[in-house]
Scaffold this motif. Structure first.
Motif, PDB file in Angstrom:
ATOM      1  N   MET A   1       0.838  -1.206   0.000  1.00 12.04           N
ATOM      2  CA  MET A   1       0.000   0.000   0.000  1.00 12.04           C
ATOM      3  C   MET A   1       0.869   1.250   0.000  1.00 12.04           C
ATOM      4  O   MET A   1       1.863   1.308   0.689  1.00 12.04           O
ATOM      5  N   GLY A   2       0.510   2.228  -0.816  1.00  6.92           N
ATOM      6  CA  GLY A   2       1.303   3.449  -0.909  1.00  6.92           C
ATOM      7  C   GLY A   2       0.737   4.553  -0.040  1.00  6.92           C
ATOM      8  O   GLY A   2       0.166   4.305   1.015  1.00  6.92           O
ATOM      9  N   ILE A   3       0.902   5.767  -0.508  1.00 10.21           N
ATOM     10  CA  ILE A   3       0.450   6.930   0.254  1.00 10.21           C
ATOM     11  C   ILE A   3      -0.774   7.531  -0.434  1.00 10.21           C
ATOM     12  O   ILE A   3      -0.749   7.808  -1.631  1.00 10.21           O
ATOM     13  N   LEU A   4      -1.845   7.706   0.330  1.00 18.53           N
ATOM     14  CA  LEU A   4      -2.979   8.489  -0.146  1.00 18.53           C
ATOM     15  C   LEU A   4      -3.119   9.661   0.824  1.00 18.53           C
ATOM     16  O   LEU A   4      -3.500   9.479   1.979  1.00 18.53           O
ATOM     17  N   LEU A   5      -2.722  10.834   0.317  1.00 21.64           N
ATOM     18  CA  LEU A   5      -2.626  12.015   1.175  1.00 21.64           C
ATOM     19  C   LEU A   5      -3.879  12.877   1.077  1.00 21.64           C
ATOM     20  O   LEU A   5      -4.446  13.025  -0.004  1.00 21.64           O
ATOM     21  N   GLY A   6      -4.284  13.402   2.190  1.00 21.32           N
ATOM     22  CA  GLY A   6      -5.379  14.380   2.190  1.00 21.32           C
ATOM     23  C   GLY A   6      -4.813  15.776   2.392  1.00 21.32           C
ATOM     24  O   GLY A   6      -3.868  15.971   3.159  1.00 21.32           O
ATOM     25  N   ALA A   7      -5.344  16.741   1.653  1.00 26.87           N
ATOM     26  CA  ALA A   7      -4.948  18.133   1.829  1.00 26.87           C
ATOM     27  C   ALA A   7      -6.184  18.995   1.660  1.00 26.87           C
ATOM     28  O   ALA A   7      -7.147  18.581   0.996  1.00 26.87           O
ATOM     29  N   VAL A   8      -6.156  20.173   2.255  1.00 24.37           N
ATOM     30  CA  VAL A   8      -7.313  21.059   2.150  1.00 24.37           C
ATOM     31  C   VAL A   8      -7.067  22.084   1.048  1.00 24.37           C
ATOM     32  O   VAL A   8      -5.998  22.692   0.962  1.00 24.37           O
ATOM     33  N   ALA A   9      -8.079  22.255   0.201  1.00 23.87           N
ATOM     34  CA  ALA A   9      -7.966  23.143  -0.967  1.00 23.87           C
ATOM     35  C   ALA A   9      -8.303  24.566  -0.545  1.00 23.87           C
ATOM     36  O   ALA A   9      -9.390  25.061  -0.810  1.00 23.87           O
ATOM     37  N   TYR A  10      -7.352  25.227   0.086  1.00 20.54           N
ATOM     38  CA  TYR A  10      -7.603  26.609   0.514  1.00 20.54           C
ATOM     39  C   TYR A  10      -7.288  27.589  -0.612  1.00 20.54           C
ATOM     40  O   TYR A  10      -7.603  28.770  -0.532  1.00 20.54           O
TER      41      TYR A  10
ATOM     42  N   LEU B   1       7.567   5.708  -5.299  1.00 26.58           N
ATOM     43  CA  LEU B   1       6.584   5.618  -4.206  1.00 26.58           C
ATOM     44  C   LEU B   1       5.187   5.796  -4.790  1.00 26.58           C
ATOM     45  O   LEU B   1       4.912   6.779  -5.473  1.00 26.58           O
ATOM     46  N   GLU B   2       4.331   4.827  -4.537  1.00 26.95           N
ATOM     47  CA  GLU B   2       2.944   4.943  -4.986  1.00 26.95           C
ATOM     48  C   GLU B   2       2.299   6.075  -4.191  1.00 26.95           C
ATOM     49  O   GLU B   2       2.293   6.054  -2.954  1.00 26.95           O
ATOM     50  N   PHE B   3       1.782   7.075  -4.889  1.00 28.04           N
ATOM     51  CA  PHE B   3       1.291   8.274  -4.202  1.00 28.04           C
ATOM     52  C   PHE B   3       0.113   8.874  -4.954  1.00 28.04           C
ATOM     53  O   PHE B   3       0.124   8.962  -6.184  1.00 28.04           O
ATOM     54  N   ASP B   4      -0.900   9.259  -4.213  1.00 25.11           N
ATOM     55  CA  ASP B   4      -1.976  10.067  -4.800  1.00 25.11           C
ATOM     56  C   ASP B   4      -2.522  10.950  -3.679  1.00 25.11           C
ATOM     57  O   ASP B   4      -2.149  10.780  -2.514  1.00 25.11           O
ATOM     58  N   TYR B   5      -3.360  11.893  -4.072  1.00 19.96           N
ATOM     59  CA  TYR B   5      -3.879  12.788  -3.034  1.00 19.96           C
ATOM     60  C   TYR B   5      -5.359  13.081  -3.269  1.00 19.96           C
ATOM     61  O   TYR B   5      -5.880  12.921  -4.367  1.00 19.96           O
ATOM     62  N   VAL B   6      -6.019  13.478  -2.186  1.00 19.76           N
ATOM     63  CA  VAL B   6      -7.435  13.824  -2.217  1.00 19.76           C
ATOM     64  C   VAL B   6      -7.560  15.205  -1.579  1.00 19.76           C
ATOM     65  O   VAL B   6      -6.932  15.466  -0.557  1.00 19.76           O
ATOM     66  N   LEU B   7      -8.335  16.072  -2.206  1.00 21.37           N
ATOM     67  CA  LEU B   7      -8.518  17.409  -1.622  1.00 21.37           C
ATOM     68  C   LEU B   7      -9.857  17.498  -0.891  1.00 21.37           C
ATOM     69  O   LEU B   7     -10.865  16.982  -1.368  1.00 21.37           O
ATOM     70  N   TYR B   8      -9.826  18.158   0.247  1.00 21.50           N
ATOM     71  CA  TYR B   8     -11.045  18.384   1.027  1.00 21.50           C
ATOM     72  C   TYR B   8     -11.314  19.878   1.095  1.00 21.50           C
ATOM     73  O   TYR B   8     -10.398  20.693   0.990  1.00 21.50           O
TER      74      TYR B   8
ATOM     75  N   ASP C   1     -10.075   6.718   4.810  1.00 22.88           N
ATOM     76  CA  ASP C   1     -10.158   7.097   3.391  1.00 22.88           C
ATOM     77  C   ASP C   1      -8.795   7.543   2.883  1.00 22.88           C
ATOM     78  O   ASP C   1      -8.487   7.430   1.692  1.00 22.88           O
ATOM     79  N   ILE C   2      -8.003   8.142   3.750  1.00 22.91           N
ATOM     80  CA  ILE C   2      -6.646   8.587   3.415  1.00 22.91           C
ATOM     81  C   ILE C   2      -5.724   8.040   4.491  1.00 22.91           C
ATOM     82  O   ILE C   2      -6.191   7.665   5.587  1.00 22.91           O
ATOM     83  N   ASN C   3      -4.428   7.946   4.198  1.00 20.64           N
ATOM     84  CA  ASN C   3      -3.537   7.424   5.240  1.00 20.64           C
ATOM     85  C   ASN C   3      -2.456   8.422   5.688  1.00 20.64           C
ATOM     86  O   ASN C   3      -1.622   8.090   6.522  1.00 20.64           O
ATOM     87  N   VAL C   4      -2.479   9.626   5.124  1.00 23.88           N
ATOM     88  CA  VAL C   4      -1.673  10.732   5.648  1.00 23.88           C
ATOM     89  C   VAL C   4      -2.511  11.990   5.479  1.00 23.88           C
ATOM     90  O   VAL C   4      -3.196  12.138   4.465  1.00 23.88           O
ATOM     91  N   ALA C   5      -2.456  12.894   6.448  1.00 22.26           N
ATOM     92  CA  ALA C   5      -3.196  14.150   6.304  1.00 22.26           C
ATOM     93  C   ALA C   5      -2.231  15.309   6.484  1.00 22.26           C
ATOM     94  O   ALA C   5      -1.421  15.317   7.411  1.00 22.26           O
TER      95      ALA C   5
ATOM     96  N   PRO D   1       3.459   4.329  12.092  1.00 23.95           N
ATOM     97  CA  PRO D   1       3.803   4.591  10.689  1.00 23.95           C
ATOM     98  C   PRO D   1       4.215   3.302   9.972  1.00 23.95           C
ATOM     99  O   PRO D   1       4.926   2.469  10.535  1.00 23.95           O
ATOM    100  N   THR D   2       3.740   3.150   8.716  1.00 19.93           N
ATOM    101  CA  THR D   2       4.066   1.969   7.908  1.00 19.93           C
ATOM    102  C   THR D   2       5.359   2.218   7.138  1.00 19.93           C
ATOM    103  O   THR D   2       5.928   3.316   7.179  1.00 19.93           O
ATOM    104  N   ALA D   3       5.770   1.207   6.399  1.00 14.02           N
ATOM    105  CA  ALA D   3       6.969   1.349   5.557  1.00 14.02           C
ATOM    106  C   ALA D   3       6.754   2.463   4.536  1.00 14.02           C
ATOM    107  O   ALA D   3       7.663   3.251   4.255  1.00 14.02           O
ATOM    108  N   ALA D   4       5.532   2.547   3.994  1.00 15.47           N
ATOM    109  CA  ALA D   4       5.246   3.606   3.011  1.00 15.47           C
ATOM    110  C   ALA D   4       5.344   4.979   3.665  1.00 15.47           C
ATOM    111  O   ALA D   4       5.865   5.928   3.074  1.00 15.47           O
ATOM    112  N   HIS D   5       4.849   5.088   4.883  1.00 16.27           N
ATOM    113  CA  HIS D   5       4.957   6.361   5.612  1.00 16.27           C
ATOM    114  C   HIS D   5       6.416   6.737   5.832  1.00 16.27           C
ATOM    115  O   HIS D   5       6.800   7.901   5.689  1.00 16.27           O
ATOM    116  N   ARG D   6       7.218   5.732   6.166  1.00 15.16           N
ATOM    117  CA  ARG D   6       8.636   6.026   6.428  1.00 15.16           C
ATOM    118  C   ARG D   6       9.333   6.461   5.145  1.00 15.16           C
ATOM    119  O   ARG D   6      10.144   7.378   5.137  1.00 15.16           O
ATOM    120  N   ARG D   7       8.980   5.798   4.055  1.00 11.66           N
ATOM    121  CA  ARG D   7       9.568   6.167   2.757  1.00 11.66           C
ATOM    122  C   ARG D   7       9.128   7.590   2.360  1.00 11.66           C
ATOM    123  O   ARG D   7       9.924   8.391   1.859  1.00 11.66           O
TER     124      ARG D   7
END
Ligand SMILES: [Fe+2]
Ligand SMILES: [Fe+2]
Lengths: 381, 269
Positions: free
Chosen positions: B1-10, B30-37, B51-55, B211-217
């Motif tokens: 599993m990679g990183i699915l990051l959440g960020a706020v669209a200010y 690194l597998e990475f994608d992001y979602v905006l809130y 829903d996300i694994n890093v914020a 934190p997972t291996a993906a988080h550490r990476r």
């Protein structure tokens, strides 16, 4: 250890960062003192934004450096031109330090050998010094007989159309030229300004009596259209400057000799400018040919191609030819017309001679020069 | 599993920033994608749901995530932050000719603050006043609620209100006081600072549970980013940092005190 820096009453709201920055460049660590009431909060905010560490009033320089990997865009002097300026140098002044990662600009003309001539700086300086003011010309109707005046109007109507093409062709390449070749850009820019002035004074002369000018033919425009359509800088320069403006130079000198006083004045001024345009065309083509002898075959093909493209057109506007005769004659008296006819015949021969001389300057042999000159458009430009 | 990051669209630039970093992570394998809130409250709730694994959390969102995680028997970690998130201060400014000289002088006065949920321009300065028993009338400048004051507009509006005489004092980050001076909102010499808060920290990348291996990476790649790399520099400039630094949590104490007094905003759906 840390350098002492006393800002006095100067705050970060009025330039204190300049002193701190200078001190940090000289030594990695600076102890800042000062009496400005907001010194500490502003020092903290500034240091944070710059990536410098702050401990009390002591700033330690951070590692962030925008100029890592920056490249020097040649040097400002004419000999500071490089063969292949980077696209990312873009608009930067020649000699500037360009930040790494600057987005490339899509200038299509970016090879020195294809655009450069060492004469460019000199030709630009000459042109800048030789700019003349149309307002200083005495705009008085020379009082020609109406039929002769009509011939003059027709000749200038034709000239304006050609000057317009001569303005648009360099303007088009100016927008594609890498700004690194500053002197060439300057030559093209002032050439465009020259043509704008030619269009102005020729229009004023043509419209002295009436805003209705002479005729414009399909074949004349077809001939100019092939000039504007030529996408290659060298080939367009060859067709326009060496062959076209070269022929025009003869025509302007003809008008400066046979025209009314006002026509003489403005065509003499325009001819000075055209001589520079021709000189630049010859100069950069000579340089280009030295670097790339294969260009010669492409120049030949360009003349032949244009000749073929214009094969089915009528050539020079018959009204223009006749008008040149009347203009040189100065009246419809048979003897005068015969003299006018002879003068125009000499003009056509002179144009051919001039083209051959310029072709030989570019290294073409006598026979090839004669053949290519004969293929040049009957429209003159 | 990679990183699915959440960020706020200010701000629209958030897309530029994360699209840019996404390319960098992809190149690094690194597998990475992001979602905006639209709000931090939605982001924190989404994070708790998995829903996300890093914020990429504001300091208030960090406290919200920490509290929500604790309530669920989980633990929140701040893994990385910007160098510019460390040791901020906020200032309380009055007009230079104001009769107000101390915080106590502000009793009963109108104090211009930012958005209600802005830690830097509202919560921490108001906590400073409340902590010493000074009651003021807080005049809010809510530019975008749920965005925790990320949008600078609230602070600028408070500064403008100060210059117009609509409020007696205005609260803002130290750097914005400097910026407003430069841009002419608060001309040099037109204001006087009557208080500077204690230093506090701002945003962090929040991870729930170990934190997972993906988080550490992910953290490793962030910490290795150099401002001197021309490909990354524009992104770092947009995000407002010179270097990423390891996360730390002691700098959230001032905001925690404010939250104990004023309460944590409830999470979104
Ligand atoms: Fe011209
Ligand atoms: Fe010309």
């Amino acid at each position: 250890m840390a350098t002492e820096l006393d800002l006095g009453s100067l705050g970060f709201d009025r330039g204190a960062h300049l002193l701190v920055k200078r001190a940090l460049a000289a030594s990695g660590q600076v102890h800042v003192r000062g009496t400005h009431p907001e010194l500490l909060p502003h020092l903290r905010a500034w240091a944070r934004s710059q990536g410098h560490a702050l401990d009390g009033h002591t700033v330690t320089r951070g590692r962030a450096d925008r100029w890592t990997g920056a490249t020097r865009a040649g040097t400002a002097a004419p000999d500071g031109v490089v063969a292949h300026p980077e696209a990312s140098w873009g608009f930067a002044a020649r000699g500037a330090l360009v930040e790494a990662g600057t987005a490339p600009q899509p200038f299509a003309l970016h090879a020195r050998d294809e655009v450069w001539t060492d004469d460019a700086a000199r030709l630009y300086a000459q042109a800048a010094a030789a700019q003349w003011d149309p307002a200083s010309i005495p705009w008085e109707d020379p009082g020609l007989d109406p039929e002769v005046e009509a011939a003059v109007v027709q000749v200038f109507t034709y000239l304006i159309e050609n000057e317009t093409a001569a303005l648009l062709v360099p303007a088009r390449f100016l927008g594609q030229l890498h700004p690194h070749f500053r002197e060439v850009a300057q030559v093209l820019a002032i050439q465009v300004a020259d043509e704008a002035r030619h269009i102005e004074v020729f229009t004023r002369r043509a419209a002295l009596r009436s805003p209705l000018l002479g005729s414009s033919t399909a074949s004349g425009q077809a001939s100019l259209g092939t000039l504007l359509a030529e996408p290659d800088f060298a080939l367009a320069g060859f067709l326009l400057a060496v062959l076209g403006e070269g022929s025009f130079l003869s025509l302007l000198r003809f008008l400066a000799e046979h025209g009314d006083p006002l026509t003489r004045t403005i065509t003499r001024l325009a001819a000075q400018d055209e001589a520079r345009h021709v000189a630049f065309g010859l100069s950069h083509l000579q340089a280009h040919l030295r670097a790339d002898p294969a260009l010669r075959a492409r120049l030949v093909a360009a003349v032949e191609g244009r000749h073929d493209a214009l094969r089915d057109t009528a050539g020079l506007n018959a009204d223009v030819f006749d008008s040149l005769v009347v203009l040189a004659a100065g009246s419809f008296a048979p003897g005068a017309l015969a003299r006018g006819w002879d003068a125009v015949a000499r003009l056509v021969a002179e144009m051919d001679h001039g083209r051959r001389v310029r072709l030989e300057t570019l290294g073409f042999g006598d026979d090839e020069a004669a053949r290519l000159s004969a293929l040049h458009t009957r429209n003159f430009m | 599993m990679g990183i699915l990051l959440g960020a706020v669209a200010y701000d629209p630039k958030v897309v530029t920033i994360w699209d840019g970093f996404a390319r960098f992570f992809a190149e690094a394998g690194l597998e990475f994608d992001y979602v905006l809130y639209t709000t931090y409250e939605r982001q924190v709730a989404a994070h708790l749901r998995g829903d996300i694994n890093v914020a990429w959390n504001s300091p208030l969102a960090w406290l919200q995530a920490k509290a929500a995680a604790a309530a669920a028997g989980r633990e929140a970690h701040a893994i990385v932050m910007r160098d510019t998130d460390c040791d901020l201060t906020s200032v309380i400014a009055v007009r230079a000719d104001s009769p107000i000289h101390t915080l106590e002088d502000l009793a009963g006065k109108r104090v211009g603050v930012g958005a209600a949920d802005s830690p830097q321009a509202t919560m921490i300065p108001l906590e400073l006043l409340a902590g010493i028993g000074v009651k003021v009338e807080a005049v809010r400048h809510d530019v975008l609620l749920g965005k925790h004051g990320d949008h600078i507009g609230g602070e600028r509006d408070a500064a403008k209100a100060l210059m117009r005489g609509e409020v007696d004092a205005a609260c803002m980050i130290d750097g914005n006081h400097l910026l407003f001076g430069k841009e002419g909102t608060l001309p040099a010499g037109s204001t006087r600072l009557i208080a500077v808060t204690e230093p506090y920290d701002h945003c962090n990348f929040t991870v729930l549970d170990a934190p997972t291996a993906a988080h550490r990476r992910f953290a490793e790649l962030l910490l290795a980013m150099s401002y001197n790399d021309p490909a990354l520099r524009p992104l770092l400039d947009l995000e407002g940092l010179k270097a990423w630094v390891p996360g730390r949590t002691h700098g959230y104490a001032p905001l925690e005190r404010a939250c104990r007094r004023f309460g944590l905003p409830p999470l979104g759906v």
